[in-house]
Design a protein around this motif. Structure first.
Motif, PDB file in Angstrom:
ATOM      1  N   UNK B 174       0.799  -1.221   0.000  1.00 36.31           N
ATOM      2  CA  UNK B 174       0.000   0.000   0.000  1.00 36.31           C
ATOM      3  C   UNK B 174       0.833   1.274   0.000  1.00 36.31           C
ATOM      4  N   UNK B 175       2.114   1.181  -0.377  1.00 36.51           N
ATOM      5  CA  UNK B 175       2.926   2.394  -0.457  1.00 36.51           C
ATOM      6  C   UNK B 175       2.436   3.237  -1.618  1.00 36.51           C
ATOM      7  N   UNK B 176       2.124   4.501  -1.351  1.00 37.72           N
ATOM      8  CA  UNK B 176       1.588   5.334  -2.433  1.00 37.72           C
ATOM      9  C   UNK B 176       2.458   6.553  -2.690  1.00 37.72           C
ATOM     10  N   UNK B 191       6.618   7.952 -11.093  1.00 34.57           N
ATOM     11  CA  UNK B 191       5.969   7.876  -9.789  1.00 34.57           C
ATOM     12  C   UNK B 191       6.997   8.307  -8.756  1.00 34.57           C
ATOM     13  N   UNK B 192       6.699   9.387  -8.015  1.00 34.25           N
ATOM     14  CA  UNK B 192       7.652   9.887  -7.036  1.00 34.25           C
ATOM     15  C   UNK B 192       7.063   9.758  -5.633  1.00 34.25           C
ATOM     16  N   UNK B 193       7.884  10.040  -4.639  1.00 31.85           N
ATOM     17  CA  UNK B 193       7.472  10.039  -3.232  1.00 31.85           C
ATOM     18  C   UNK B 193       7.049   8.666  -2.719  1.00 31.85           C
ATOM     19  N   UNK B 194       7.665   7.620  -3.238  1.00 36.93           N
ATOM     20  CA  UNK B 194       7.444   6.290  -2.653  1.00 36.93           C
ATOM     21  C   UNK B 194       8.516   6.094  -1.579  1.00 36.93           C
ATOM     22  N   UNK B 195       8.112   5.756  -0.370  1.00 33.91           N
ATOM     23  CA  UNK B 195       9.062   5.549   0.732  1.00 33.91           C
ATOM     24  C   UNK B 195      10.112   4.517   0.344  1.00 33.91           C
ATOM     25  N   UNK B 196      11.375   4.751   0.798  1.00 38.59           N
ATOM     26  CA  UNK B 196      12.432   3.871   0.305  1.00 38.59           C
ATOM     27  C   UNK B 196      12.389   2.487   0.933  1.00 38.59           C
ATOM     28  N   UNK B 224       6.721  -1.167 -13.708  1.00 35.44           N
ATOM     29  CA  UNK B 224       7.963  -0.473 -13.369  1.00 35.44           C
ATOM     30  C   UNK B 224       9.055  -0.824 -14.372  1.00 35.44           C
ATOM     31  N   UNK B 225       9.711   0.211 -14.914  1.00 33.65           N
ATOM     32  CA  UNK B 225      10.801  -0.004 -15.861  1.00 33.65           C
ATOM     33  C   UNK B 225      12.144   0.086 -15.124  1.00 33.65           C
ATOM     34  N   UNK B 226      12.377   1.183 -14.403  1.00 32.47           N
ATOM     35  CA  UNK B 226      13.559   1.265 -13.545  1.00 32.47           C
ATOM     36  C   UNK B 226      13.274   2.230 -12.392  1.00 32.47           C
ATOM     37  N   UNK B 227      14.148   2.240 -11.393  1.00 32.62           N
ATOM     38  CA  UNK B 227      13.896   3.086 -10.228  1.00 32.62           C
ATOM     39  C   UNK B 227      15.204   3.480  -9.604  1.00 32.62           C
ATOM     40  N   UNK B 228      15.239   4.670  -8.953  1.00 30.94           N
ATOM     41  CA  UNK B 228      16.404   5.055  -8.163  1.00 30.94           C
ATOM     42  C   UNK B 228      15.957   5.970  -7.043  1.00 30.94           C
ATOM     43  N   UNK B 229      16.854   6.217  -6.061  1.00 27.07           N
ATOM     44  CA  UNK B 229      16.510   7.112  -4.966  1.00 27.07           C
ATOM     45  C   UNK B 229      16.625   8.550  -5.452  1.00 27.07           C
ATOM     46  N   UNK B 232      16.982  13.444  -1.968  1.00 21.34           N
ATOM     47  CA  UNK B 232      16.960  13.400  -0.499  1.00 21.34           C
ATOM     48  C   UNK B 232      17.331  12.024   0.053  1.00 21.34           C
ATOM     49  N   UNK B 233      17.445  11.024  -0.806  1.00 23.46           N
ATOM     50  CA  UNK B 233      17.783   9.635  -0.445  1.00 23.46           C
ATOM     51  C   UNK B 233      16.714   8.982   0.435  1.00 23.46           C
ATOM     52  N   UNK B 234      15.521   9.555   0.483  1.00 25.53           N
ATOM     53  CA  UNK B 234      14.454   8.955   1.284  1.00 25.53           C
ATOM     54  C   UNK B 234      13.330   8.379   0.443  1.00 25.53           C
ATOM     55  N   UNK B 235      13.232   8.831  -0.793  1.00 21.04           N
ATOM     56  CA  UNK B 235      12.110   8.405  -1.624  1.00 21.04           C
ATOM     57  C   UNK B 235      12.611   7.821  -2.934  1.00 21.04           C
ATOM     58  N   UNK B 236      11.816   6.905  -3.476  1.00 19.60           N
ATOM     59  CA  UNK B 236      12.128   6.354  -4.791  1.00 19.60           C
ATOM     60  C   UNK B 236      11.555   7.246  -5.883  1.00 19.60           C
TER      61      UNK B 236
END
Lengths: 168, 271
Positions: B174-176, B191-196, B224-229, B232-236
């Motif tokens: 349920x991470x949004x 998609x931003x602001x997903x908790x890491x 999802x194709x790719x993802x990185x932090x 701020x290193x807190x969100x994907x």
């Protein structure tokens, strides 16, 4: 005079419809579209009322904006191009322009290309600056201007040659 | 006084230019704000009529693919129909009597995807009870949100619009976060602001979260194709490949959430 007026009215409407229904759907390489309606500004009579010319260019751009849902981007670009046209005319035709005797059908190829190139450059640069509206993406703006610009120039020159009257 | 009049007369072309240019820039800035492009939009009878005529011709070219899509949709609906619970059950759930979501089908008559702020135009308007802020979806997932309407046409803010912000979440947890578009490829949105601490891996499905009362929960978005932090290193920051081919759309459904006024009222009293 009446004949001249009707030619420009028809050209105004035909260019809007062509731009909206044909040229906006080309999407060459995904996103490159020509903006051929600049031709209206390029082919407007040299002897004109400055205010009418500015207003018509604005109206042309705004009509295309309404179709494209793009705010006032085309209106601003077309207006700026129309405002800069006397300077470009002077630069590309020199003395002939001073005598107010420019006829688009019998000017030579080099001058025609310079003239259209400068108009298209100003139009596209304004257009993409306003459309992308982000200084940090300036490379993207220039890249779009270059690719779309080349496309537009080629089409404009082809169209002017196809529709120019043969009699000299 | 005389000098002012002389100045105006001498520079009338320039002043006229400035006036019109000001209007154009004003309209441009307005169009970069969400829901603010009131005057310049293609939901009016002239532009709508032109696009409708053009669409009535061009829609023949895609008939085959559209038929395949409709066939697929039919199959899906049939599977739902036949997998229903036992109809002979006499228990009637009266809470389900008034349905929460109302669907209206519509046809796209103008589509754009090469600008920064893209809009679609559909052939349904106020007469078909289409209002601002209704969600628009197709068989493969999310398309956009209704913006301006007139009697028989409406414009839709495409998900390929840099001003658009839609709530999205991972399907398996349920991470949004917020779905938005960076203005580059029409195949991908972000998609931003997903908790890491969320578990994110390539190929996971992203769906709408249903937190905004525009879209119900569970409308498909993409994989999802790719993802990185992020910085701020807190969100994907996640790159999502859309299930929809935004360059090839025809039939869509408009979703109306009957409870939306209630939810909006509640949110307004909290502010």
């Amino acid at each position: 005079m009446n004949n001249l007026l009707s030619i420009h009215t028809v050209r105004f409407i035909v260019l809007i419809l062509l731009q909206v229904l044909v040229f906006n759907n080309i999407n060459f390489m995904g996103y490159i579209n020509p903006y051929v309606y600049v031709l209206f500004i390029a082919l407007f009579p040299v002897k004109n009322n400055r205010l009418t010319f500015l207003f018509l260019s604005f109206l042309l751009g705004l009509s295309i904006d309404i179709f494209m849902d793009s705010g006032g981007i085309n209106a601003a670009a077309a207006l700026l191009t129309a405002y800069a046209r006397p300077i470009i005319l002077k630069f590309s035709f020199g003395a002939i322009y001073e005598h107010q005797a420019v006829k688009f059908n019998n000017i030579d190829f080099g001058q025609r290309v310079t003239y259209i190139l400068l108009l298209v450059l100003i139009h596209h640069l304004t257009y993409f600056l306003l459309e992308i509206f982000n200084v940090s993406k300036i490379i993207f703006v220039l890249q779009n201007t270059l690719f779309s610009g080349i496309f537009t120039i080629i089409l404009c020159i082809l169209i002017t040659y196809i529709f120019s009257s043969k009699s000299k | 006084m005389q000098q002012i009049v002389n100045f105006i007369l001498k520079n009338k072309a320039f002043l006229f230019f400035l006036l019109l240019f000001g209007i154009a820039i004003g309209l441009t800035i307005q169009s970069h704000n969400y829901h603010k492009s009131k005057f310049i939009n293609s939901a009016n009878s002239i532009t709508g009529g032109v696009y409708n005529t053009s669409n009535s011709v061009t829609s023949y070219f895609g008939l085959k693919e559209e038929n395949e899509k409709l066939q697929k949709e039919n199959t899906y609906l049939k599977s739902l129909l036949y997998n229903q619970q036992d109809p002979t059950n006499t228990f009637v759930d009266t809470t389900l009597f008034q349905k929460k979501y109302k669907f209206t089908s519509a046809k796209i008559i103008k589509n754009s995807y090469n600008l920064q702020n893209n809009y679609l135009t559909i052939n349904k308007g106020v007469n078909d009870s289409i209002k601002q802020d209704l969600g628009v979806v197709s068989t493969n997932g999310i398309i956009g949100i209704v913006d301006n309407t007139n009697s028989s046409y409406a414009t839709v803010i495409s998900i390929l619009n840099t001003t658009n912000k839609i709530s999205g979440q991972l399907k398996n947890s349920n991470h949004f976060g917020t779905l938005s578009w960076n203005g580059q490829s029409p195949d991908y949105i972000q998609l931003t602001d997903i908790q890491k601490n969320a578990v994110v891996s390539k190929g996971d499905t992203i769906i709408t979260s249903g937190r905004s009362a525009i879209f119900p929960k569970g409308i498909l978005v993409g994989a999802i194709e790719d993802h990185q932090l992020d910085a701020t290193k807190n969100y994907f920051e996640i790159n999502i490949k859309l299930f929809n081919d935004m360059t090839n759309l025809e039939h869509v459904n408009i979703i109306e959430n009957k409870d939306k006024p209630l939810i909006d009222d509640l949110l307004n009293t909290n502010e």
